[in-house]
Design a protein around this motif. Structure first.
Motif, short mmCIF file in Angstrom:
data_model
loop_
_atom_site.label_atom_id
_atom_site.label_comp_id
_atom_site.label_asym_id
_atom_site.label_seq_id
_atom_site.Cartn_x
_atom_site.Cartn_y
_atom_site.Cartn_z
N MET A 1 77.39 27.91 11.04
CA MET A 1 78.47 29.20 10.66
C MET A 1 78.72 29.21 9.13
N SER A 2 79.11 30.43 8.84
CA SER A 2 78.82 30.59 6.96
C SER A 2 80.65 29.82 6.65
N THR A 3 80.55 29.61 5.16
CA THR A 3 81.32 29.43 4.86
C THR A 3 82.61 30.06 5.40
N THR A 4 82.88 31.71 5.35
CA THR A 4 83.48 31.67 5.44
C THR A 4 83.70 32.78 7.05
N PRO A 5 84.37 31.97 8.23
CA PRO A 5 84.48 32.14 9.09
C PRO A 5 84.00 34.00 9.62
N HIS A 6 84.06 34.75 10.71
CA HIS A 6 83.75 35.96 10.70
C HIS A 6 84.73 35.83 12.52
N ILE A 7 86.03 36.21 12.74
CA ILE A 7 86.49 36.69 13.96
C ILE A 7 86.64 37.58 14.19
N ALA A 8 86.54 38.52 15.44
CA ALA A 8 87.00 39.21 15.72
C ALA A 8 88.43 39.30 16.77
N ILE A 9 89.24 40.31 17.04
CA ILE A 9 90.32 40.40 17.48
C ILE A 9 90.63 41.52 18.84
N ILE A 10 90.07 41.47 20.14
CA ILE A 10 90.07 41.99 20.69
C ILE A 10 90.98 42.36 22.04
N THR A 11 91.31 43.73 21.74
CA THR A 11 92.42 43.93 22.24
C THR A 11 92.11 45.63 22.63
N PRO A 12 91.81 45.71 24.46
CA PRO A 12 91.67 46.67 25.14
C PRO A 12 93.24 47.41 25.02
N THR A 13 93.22 48.02 25.63
CA THR A 13 94.95 49.33 25.47
C THR A 13 94.64 50.39 26.18
N TYR A 14 95.95 51.10 27.24
CA TYR A 14 95.91 51.88 27.70
C TYR A 14 97.35 52.47 27.27
#
Length: 94
Positions: A1-14
């Protein structure tokens, strides 16, 4: 893991105009230079207006994917996970 974490926030929408804008506002209020993030929106309503996404689209951390047909939240989340890992995310959140 890098020193700067990479996070993805996933949101399906309708067709959830208000909810998406509110969620985006919440994410940017928690922004930290120690965390790299992407907000991945999976629009599962191919025939609806997406003009409400224009307000947040200029942010380079926002990725908007438009499904060509309504495929439901489960497959939309899986699509978001694929996009997240293509971007190099180390963790995902829904």
């Amino acid at each position: 893991m890098s020193t700067t974490p990479h996070i993805a926030i996933i949101t399906p929408t309708y067709q959830r105009e208000v909810g998406i804008k509110s969620l985006y506002d919440s994410i940017i209020c928690q922004d930290s230079p120690r965390i790299k993030w992407h907000f991945i929106i999976i629009n599962d309503s191919p025939d609806s207006s997406t003009a409400f996404l224009e307000d947040i689209a200029p942010d380079s951390r926002v990725i908007i994917h438009h499904n060509t047909t309504n495929i439901g939240p489960l497959i939309s989340r899986n699509t978001g996970i694929e996009i997240a890992f293509e971007l190099g995310a180390e963790a995902v959140a829904f």
